[in-house]
Design a protein around this motif. Structure first.
Motif, PDB file in Angstrom:
ATOM      1  N   MET A   1       0.826  -1.187   0.000  1.00  0.00           N
ATOM      2  CA  MET A   1       0.000   0.000   0.000  1.00  0.00           C
ATOM      3  C   MET A   1       0.869   1.249   0.000  1.00  0.00           C
ATOM      4  N   ARG A   2       0.497   2.198  -0.825  1.00  0.00           N
ATOM      5  CA  ARG A   2       1.264   3.441  -0.908  1.00  0.00           C
ATOM      6  C   ARG A   2       0.739   4.473   0.078  1.00  0.00           C
ATOM      7  N   LYS A   3       1.610   5.311   0.537  1.00  0.00           N
ATOM      8  CA  LYS A   3       1.222   6.427   1.397  1.00  0.00           C
ATOM      9  C   LYS A   3       0.665   7.535   0.506  1.00  0.00           C
ATOM     10  N   LYS A   4      -0.240   8.329   1.042  1.00  0.00           N
ATOM     11  CA  LYS A   4      -0.850   9.394   0.251  1.00  0.00           C
ATOM     12  C   LYS A   4       0.208  10.363  -0.293  1.00  0.00           C
ATOM     13  N   ARG A   5       1.225  10.635   0.481  1.00  0.00           N
ATOM     14  CA  ARG A   5       2.261  11.566   0.030  1.00  0.00           C
ATOM     15  C   ARG A   5       3.066  11.028  -1.160  1.00  0.00           C
ATOM     16  N   ASP A   6       2.997   9.697  -1.401  1.00  0.00           N
ATOM     17  CA  ASP A   6       3.724   9.086  -2.498  1.00  0.00           C
ATOM     18  C   ASP A   6       2.904   9.007  -3.788  1.00  0.00           C
ATOM     19  N   LEU A   7       1.617   9.359  -3.730  1.00  0.00           N
ATOM     20  CA  LEU A   7       0.758   9.290  -4.907  1.00  0.00           C
ATOM     21  C   LEU A   7       1.026  10.476  -5.833  1.00  0.00           C
ATOM     22  N   PRO A   8       0.815  10.299  -7.138  1.00  0.00           N
ATOM     23  CA  PRO A   8       0.998  11.421  -8.058  1.00  0.00           C
ATOM     24  C   PRO A   8      -0.046  12.506  -7.801  1.00  0.00           C
ATOM     25  N   THR A   9       0.304  13.744  -8.088  1.00  0.00           N
ATOM     26  CA  THR A   9      -0.615  14.866  -7.901  1.00  0.00           C
ATOM     27  C   THR A   9      -0.700  15.701  -9.166  1.00  0.00           C
ATOM     28  N   LYS A  10      -1.766  16.492  -9.254  1.00  0.00           N
ATOM     29  CA  LYS A  10      -1.970  17.451 -10.334  1.00  0.00           C
ATOM     30  C   LYS A  10      -2.573  18.701  -9.718  1.00  0.00           C
ATOM     31  N   ASP A  11      -2.535  19.804 -10.474  1.00  0.00           N
ATOM     32  CA  ASP A  11      -3.205  21.027 -10.055  1.00  0.00           C
ATOM     33  C   ASP A  11      -4.525  21.132 -10.801  1.00  0.00           C
ATOM     34  N   CYS A  12      -5.569  21.511 -10.089  1.00  0.00           N
ATOM     35  CA  CYS A  12      -6.902  21.633 -10.670  1.00  0.00           C
ATOM     36  C   CYS A  12      -6.922  22.765 -11.701  1.00  0.00           C
ATOM     37  N   ALA A  13      -7.574  22.533 -12.833  1.00  0.00           N
ATOM     38  CA  ALA A  13      -7.645  23.527 -13.903  1.00  0.00           C
ATOM     39  C   ALA A  13      -8.515  24.725 -13.528  1.00  0.00           C
ATOM     40  N   THR A  14      -9.419  24.560 -12.564  1.00  0.00           N
ATOM     41  CA  THR A  14     -10.316  25.648 -12.175  1.00  0.00           C
ATOM     42  C   THR A  14      -9.784  26.426 -10.976  1.00  0.00           C
ATOM     43  N   CYS A  15      -9.542  25.728  -9.879  1.00  0.00           N
ATOM     44  CA  CYS A  15      -9.162  26.412  -8.640  1.00  0.00           C
ATOM     45  C   CYS A  15      -7.656  26.474  -8.420  1.00  0.00           C
ATOM     46  N   GLY A  16      -6.903  25.640  -9.127  1.00  0.00           N
ATOM     47  CA  GLY A  16      -5.452  25.664  -9.006  1.00  0.00           C
ATOM     48  C   GLY A  16      -4.885  24.894  -7.825  1.00  0.00           C
ATOM     49  N   ARG A  17      -5.738  24.314  -7.006  1.00  0.00           N
ATOM     50  CA  ARG A  17      -5.257  23.551  -5.854  1.00  0.00           C
ATOM     51  C   ARG A  17      -4.768  22.179  -6.273  1.00  0.00           C
ATOM     52  N   PRO A  18      -3.745  21.667  -5.600  1.00  0.00           N
ATOM     53  CA  PRO A  18      -3.261  20.320  -5.922  1.00  0.00           C
ATOM     54  C   PRO A  18      -4.225  19.251  -5.422  1.00  0.00           C
ATOM     55  N   PHE A  19      -4.337  18.160  -6.177  1.00  0.00           N
ATOM     56  CA  PHE A  19      -5.130  17.023  -5.736  1.00  0.00           C
ATOM     57  C   PHE A  19      -4.396  15.752  -6.096  1.00  0.00           C
ATOM     58  N   ALA A  20      -4.643  14.698  -5.326  1.00  0.00           N
ATOM     59  CA  ALA A  20      -3.910  13.438  -5.467  1.00  0.00           C
ATOM     60  C   ALA A  20      -4.696  12.417  -6.280  1.00  0.00           C
TER      61      ALA A  20
END
Length: 50
Positions: free
Chosen positions: A1-20
């Motif tokens: 099982m991977r830790k959440k911090r190890d998952l890939p992330t992106k920035d939202c196209a609308t709000c700009g916040r990162p999500f996993a």
């Protein structure tokens, strides 16, 4: 099982916040642009108003 911090992330196209990465997005991760359904809908409204 991977830790959440190890998952890939992106920035939202609308709000700009990162999500996993989420398991439900496993097959379509390259196409995911928004962090939530709310941001996806908001993006559509902004383009229609603009």
């Amino acid at each position: 099982m991977r830790k959440k911090r190890d998952l890939p992330t992106k920035d939202c196209a609308t709000c700009g916040r990162p999500f996993a990465w989420r398991k439900k997005w496993a097959k379509v991760w390259d196409e995911v642009k928004y962090c939530s359904e709310r941001c996806r809908k908001e993006r559509g409204r902004r383009q229609a108003d603009g």
